[in-house]
Structures are given as C-alpha cells and as structure tokens.
Design a protein around this motif. Structure first.
Motif: not given
Length: 264
Positions: A99-103, A118-123, A160-163
C-alpha cells in the motif's frame, strides 16, 4: 517443523501476491509464457476489475483468489489452494503486495489512519502470508521472494511517506532472519526496486525508466533458475548507487544530494 524440501531446483507452482496491476500483473504475464508453471494470483481487487484476468484464466494454468492479505482469514484459502496443487515440484511465493498511499500531510503531520492502512499490508499482511505458506514451503522446498524497495536502503526524498520505507525495511530483515531459519529448505530472495513505469521512458537506455513488463522479464530471468540470487536490485543505475556507492553516505547528506540533483 520438519520438512524434506530443498531450496534449489525447478519450480512447478508460483503464488503471486499483489497481482492485479503493475509489476504483479506483468509477473503473471511472464510466468504464463512458461507453459510448465501453475500460477495462483492473489489480490483484493475484484476479478471483474482486472483487465487480463480472462486471458490468464484461459491458459488453464491460472487461478485467481480475491482476498485481502491484511485480513487474518486469508491464510486458510491459500493453504487450501496449495494443498490442491501437485506436491511434486517446488513452490515459489512472490510477495508483491504493498500500500503506497501517502501518509504525510503537506504540513508534515502524519495521517495516522493511512499510516495504519499501509502497515496493515506491509507488516500484518506479511505475517498472514508466512502463516499461509510456511508448511508448503518447508515441505516442498522452493523460493520466497520479497519485492522490496530502494527506500528500504535510504529514506524517501521527493515523495514523502512515513510507513512505506520502514515497511520495506521490515521485509528485508524478516527475510534475513528467515534465511537463518529456513535457508536449508527455502531460498530467500530480496528484490530492491527503483522507479519503474507503466511504459518505457525516454532518454539514454541506461537512464530510462523501464516498463513493468521489462522489469518482470528481468526478474523472472533470474528467479526461474535452480540457484536464484539472494538479492536483486533493479534497474542498473539503482544497483550502482544504492548497493555500491551510497551505503556509507549519511542520510542527511544523501537527501541533500538528491534534492540538489533533482532541484526539489
């Protein structure tokens, strides 16, 4: 857990997680050109919204599972599908979901609902996938491929994305630890991607942004071998800079250089 699988040798079955568009769809296209492979594609996109699904299914070797990798119930249908495939060949699992949505908002504050998504997908999704494929990989042997990013190596500068970047770094370290745990039975491959586009870019060939199809062809040439590399970085300029030249450069200096180079 015990198992008889071996990490090297020919692959018979491939699971592509995140197959509905972009690189994932290009990987499915490439895999189906190799007529010996059975391919399972998984994404949360409804099948009627995937333009190539009918073509893929017509091959007789593609099966689609519409499921959310972030949901805990995703593990069981993947396990059922893998159990139904022939156990005689090795298994390849390609984790391409992201998930590459801007956070990060324009005022530099964090949009936490997006951060959690984003973390729900990545982690969380990564954990669900491992739960789903662990038994099959350890029993059959094969290859576990994580599609990471050069942002796992250096922080983002322009977008710029944090997660997103920490999520890819999480994948990288998970693969390194799993290599210690599963390395005798499963080949762990980390893919660090730079910028790729929907269609080939212009300019000199060495600097041109490759298309998804070009990236998929390059990756499959290296993954579908008896001994795939443990790390791949693509395209070539990113490998030169991010793997060879920039590891020792401090983040602040790196960001300053990129900003000057791109004039942002």
């Amino acid at each position: 857990m015990t198992g008889t699988g071996q990490p090297d040798g020919p692959v018979a079955t491939v699971l592509v997680v995140g197959c509905s568009r972009g690189l994932g769809a290009a990987l499915v296209d490439g895999l189906l050109h190799h007529t010996s492979y059975t391919v399972l594609g998984l994404s949360r996109t409804p099948g009627e919204r995937i333009p190539d699904l009918e073509h893929w299914t017509a091959s007789g070797r593609f099966h689609y599972l519409c499921a959310d990798i972030g949901a805990p119930e995703v593990a069981l249908p993947i396990q059922d599908w893998l159990a139904a495939t022939s156990p005689s060949g090795r298994l390849m699992v390609i984790l391409n979901a992201a998930c590459i949505d801007r956070d990060v908002r324009d005022d530099a504050t964090v949009d936490y609902p997006v951060w959690h998504r984003v973390n729900r997908v990545a982690v969380t999704g990564l954990g669900h996938l491992l739960e789903a494929v662990e038994a099959a990989l350890l029993h059959r042997g094969g290859v576990l491929v994580g599609i990471s990013s050069i942002n796992a190596l250096k922080p983002p500068v322009v977008e710029m994305r944090l997660a997103y970047a920490p999520g890819k770094a999480y994948l990288d370290m998970t693969w390194r630890v799993l290599d210690r745990l599963w390395g005798r039975r499963v080949r762990l491959v980390t893919v660090h991607l730079g910028r790729i586009e929907g269609s080939p870019g212009g300019g000199p060939a060495v600097l041109r942004k490759p298309s998804y199809a070009q990236a998929a062809a390059w990756l499959l040439d290296r993954l579908l071998t008896d001994h795939p590399p443990r790390e791949l970085t693509y395209p070539l300029p990113y490998r030169i800079f991010y793997r060879w030249l920039l590891p020792a450069v401090p983040d602040r200096l790196y960001c300053w250089l990129i900003q000057r180079l791109l004039r942002v």
